[in-house]
Design a protein around this motif. Structure first.
Motif, short mmCIF file in Angstrom:
data_model
loop_
_atom_site.label_atom_id
_atom_site.label_comp_id
_atom_site.label_asym_id
_atom_site.label_seq_id
_atom_site.Cartn_x
_atom_site.Cartn_y
_atom_site.Cartn_z
N SER A 1 -10.35 8.41 -8.51
CA SER A 1 -9.20 9.20 -8.13
C SER A 1 -9.35 10.44 -9.13
CB SER A 1 -8.09 8.31 -8.59
OG SER A 1 -7.64 8.01 -9.89
N GLY B 1 -5.13 -3.47 -3.68
CA GLY B 1 -4.87 -3.98 -2.21
C GLY B 1 -5.91 -3.95 -1.40
N MET C 1 -0.12 4.74 5.33
CA MET C 1 0.61 4.71 3.94
C MET C 1 1.34 5.85 3.69
SD MET C 1 -3.00 3.82 1.71
CE MET C 1 -2.35 3.55 0.33
N SER D 1 -1.61 4.78 -9.39
CA SER D 1 -1.48 4.78 -7.90
C SER D 1 -2.82 4.05 -7.07
CB SER D 1 -1.16 5.95 -7.16
OG SER D 1 -1.22 5.86 -5.95
N ALA D 2 -3.95 4.87 -7.66
CA ALA D 2 -5.30 4.56 -7.00
C ALA D 2 -5.74 2.90 -7.49
CB ALA D 2 -6.47 5.34 -7.58
N ALA E 1 -8.61 1.98 -1.28
CA ALA E 1 -8.61 0.83 -0.88
C ALA E 1 -10.06 0.40 -0.60
CB ALA E 1 -7.81 0.58 0.41
N SER F 1 -4.86 5.67 5.75
CA SER F 1 -4.42 6.61 4.89
C SER F 1 -2.89 7.07 5.49
CB SER F 1 -5.30 7.90 4.68
OG SER F 1 -6.32 7.62 3.99
N HIS G 1 -5.80 8.27 0.75
CA HIS G 1 -5.58 7.12 -0.20
C HIS G 1 -6.68 5.88 0.27
CE1 HIS G 1 -2.98 8.04 -3.38
NE2 HIS G 1 -2.67 6.90 -3.74
N MET H 1 1.02 -1.37 -0.13
CA MET H 1 -0.05 -0.03 -0.16
C MET H 1 0.68 1.26 0.04
SD MET H 1 -2.89 -1.07 -0.29
CE MET H 1 -4.43 -0.37 0.63
N ALA I 1 2.22 1.75 -3.21
CA ALA I 1 1.13 2.39 -4.28
C ALA I 1 1.06 3.95 -4.03
CB ALA I 1 -0.05 1.68 -4.27
N TRP I 2 0.88 4.30 -2.74
CA TRP I 2 0.98 5.53 -2.48
C TRP I 2 2.25 6.45 -3.17
CZ3 TRP I 2 3.78 9.56 0.14
CH2 TRP I 2 3.15 10.46 0.75
N THR J 1 -3.96 0.84 -5.30
CA THR J 1 -4.40 0.84 -4.09
C THR J 1 -5.81 -0.17 -3.96
OG1 THR J 1 -3.61 2.92 -3.87
CG2 THR J 1 -4.86 2.37 -2.00
#
Lengths: 354, 245
Positions: free
Chosen positions: A122, A251, A276, A244-245, A89, A273, A85, A67, A70-71, A248
């Motif tokens: 996102s 994840g 991460m 990225s989203a 998830a 959040s 973020h 995670m 990804a952030w 996430t």
């Protein structure tokens, strides 16, 4: 390469012929590859020796590492702070569960579909905010995430889809089933999260060398200068945020399958959040392995403070985080990975000199 | 006669009650070095920023190779073939010299290896080949200015806009910069500079235009323009101009 015939200018002739070649120019050094292969082998062999508790703990740590990676893909490289973020998830986790219970869709498809839905969300968050300069992105992410969490916690069903409010959703037990992504043992989950993490690290490694990566670093460096060099900051930040989203969201789907349970507080809440973001920042944002390092150090720490001290002091782990963050910002602003890299570089140089 | 490379037609810009630029028109021919002069607050930088796409003109048009580029965004201006430098250099501090010089290359190509090679060539062109792998935050102020120029070149511009080339440079550094700008022009790039230092203007430009209070007040060869009464008046005031006349 240094003796190129089509030099732009005579000044090239005055340069020493052998400008030192850079390890970073092409890729990874052989020693680095060997180290990576060894770590990978050790990771793959772990379930053979570890007991169930250790394996469970490793899965949790690797989940946080994934995670945070990804952030870092957007926030670390573009220098924007997202404190929301977890909403991505949440979308991924809830979508995976609801697609399975409602439509019977296998989580193997639910994970990417959840990721795509998270990417779509996102874009909604990023499109208006990336046009603005300043802290608007950070503020918008936290506002959106909290809005979604509170809405989910107070909604029993929407359009006939059961969201189940604060109680959360349980994944119906399907027994040992590859199609339903449910296993009695921990090892399959372990291999899945290792594969996801490897994929996220590879994506970040590729990003660093790509046009998108250069553009993000340029926007982080100076937005005006980036614009004058042909970069539309809103556009490229949005592309990176969507990727990225997506990661996430996947994840979040993994979280749902592993714990067979999702609720708004844990999966969309601000705690995740912040986890991460902090793991990334403390480990070293804008680097490939920094977030992994941050997660390996912080996730067990959070577990310990929560487990042994958290009963009496709610939120103590956040205080510990805060102190570590302050120390990191003061003494290691580039993250814990910076001194580690220096040591590795020195070792590599010594190895090369031999 | 061919159409000019850049044809600015009656652009204006107002900030609240301040009329920073009014009805400004001028032309720039291919291969020229044109200097834009004027006292502080004359509207030079505003005009500059309108051409570079950082401000939207309130009216008028800016024709670049016959196409109106007024109101395009900076990144589209860059892709059209216009590069700019900033008055205060704005390097990407935590990237190396070569990485700074690579960013602009992606506007024209997606071949990373070729872009890196070209960035190294530009570093050599600037005389910064030895510092290619140095992080920019460790460079001197003057090297950062040179890098700023190189970074603009990395986008393969047809027209280069330069805001204050030698600001803060020592005389020797100023000379190096002037030589560098000449070599850039010799590579076929047309240049518009905004500059205060007369020595630089005299050394570089074939033609100067002078702005005052948002308007164009002179256009001609550097030697002629600087002795015109309206220019002297703009720089030194009414009495000085009268005394000279």
């Amino acid at each position: 390469m240094t003796a190129h015939p089509n030099r732009l200018h005579e000044s090239a002739a005055r340069l020493p012929a052998g400008r030192p070649r850079r390890a970073a120019a092409g890729g990874v050094s052989p020693a680095g590859l060997l180290a990576l292969a060894l770590i990978g082998l050790a990771a793959l062999a772990l379930p053979l020796v570890a007991d169930s508790y250790l394996l469970h703990s490793c899965i949790v740590v690797l989940f946080f590492a994934y995670m945070a990676t990804a952030w870092n893909f957007v926030c670390g490289y573009v220098g924007q702070l997202s404190i929301g973020h977890a909403m991505f998830a949440g979308v991924g986790g809830y979508a995976t569960v609801l697609l399975f219970t409602g439509l019977g869709l296998s989580p193997w498809l639910g994970l990417p579909v959840g990721g795509l839905l998270a990417a779509a969300l996102s874009v909604v968050v990023g499109y208006p905010t990336f046009r603005l300069r300043g802290p608007y992105f950070a503020l918008t992410t936290i506002a959106f995430a909290e809005m979604i969490r509170i809405w989910v916690e107070n909604t029993e069903s929407v359009l006939g889809i059961p969201v189940n409010g604060a109680a959360g959703l349980t994944v119906p037990l399907a027994g040992e089933s590859l199609a339903a992504l449910q296993f009695n043992g921990k090892a399959p989950y372990y291999y899945l999260i290792v594969a996801l993490l490897a994929g996220a690290l590879a994506a970040t490694w590729a990003l660093e060398r790509s046009k998108l990566g250069f553009y993000l670093k340029a926007i982080r460096g100076d937005r005006d200068a980036a614009e004058s060099l042909g970069i539309s900051p809103a556009r490229y930040q949005l592309v990176a945020l969507a990727i990225s989203a997506f990661m996430t969201g996947i994840g979040g789907g993994f979280y749902a399958q592993f714990f067979r349970y999702v609720n708004a507080e844990r999966l969309i809440g601000v705690d995740l959040s912040i986890d991460m973001a902090l793991m990334s920042i403390i480990g070293g944002q804008g680097t490939v392995f920094g977030p992994l390092l941050g997660a390996v150090l912080l996730a067990p720490l959070a577990e310990i403070t929560r487990g042994t001290l958290g009963g009496s002091f709610l939120g103590l782990h956040l205080v510990v985080y805060g102190i570590i963050l302050m120390l990191a910002v003061l003494y290691l602003p580039k993250g814990l990975i910076a001194p580690l890299r220096a040591v590795l570089a020195r070792l590599a140089r010594r190895g090369g000199a031999r | 006669m061919n159409a000019p490379l850049l044809d600015v037609r009656g652009i204006g810009k107002r900030f609240g009650g301040v009329h920073a630029v009014r009805d400004l028109s001028f032309r720039l021919e291919q291969g020229e070095i044109l200097a834009l002069l004027g006292p502080n607050g004359a509207g030079k930088t505003t005009a500059f920023n309108m051409i570079a796409g950082f401000f939207r003109p309130d009216g008028g048009e800016i024709l670049f190779r016959g196409r109106d580029i007024a109101r395009l965004r900076p990144w589209d201006i860059c892709k059209a073939g216009i590069a700019r430098t900033f008055q205060l250099s704005k390097p990407f501090a935590d990237l190396t010299v070569v990485e700074n010089l690579m960013v602009g290359g992606f506007a024209r190509s997606s071949d990373t290896a070729a872009i890196r090679e070209r960035a190294e060539e530009i570093a050599d062109f600037l005389g910064m080949g030895r510092q290619a792998d140095t992080e920019v935050q460790h460079l001197t102020a003057f090297d950062r200015r040179k890098l700023e120029l190189g970074r603009a070149l990395s986008t393969r511009p047809v027209l280069l806009l330069m805001d204050e080339v030698v600001a803060g440079a020592t005389p020797a550094e100023g000379q190096e910069m002037v030589a560098l700008v000449r070599r850039i022009r010799d590579r076929g790039i047309t240049i518009l500079i905004v500059e205060h230092v007369m020595k630089v203007v005299m050394a570089l430009s074939e033609r100067v235009i002078v702005m005052e209070s948002g308007r164009l007040i002179a256009d001609g060869a550097p030697k002629d323009v600087v002795s015109r009464p309206e220019v002297l008046k703009a720089y030194f005031g009414e009495q000085y101009a009268a005394a000279r006349a």
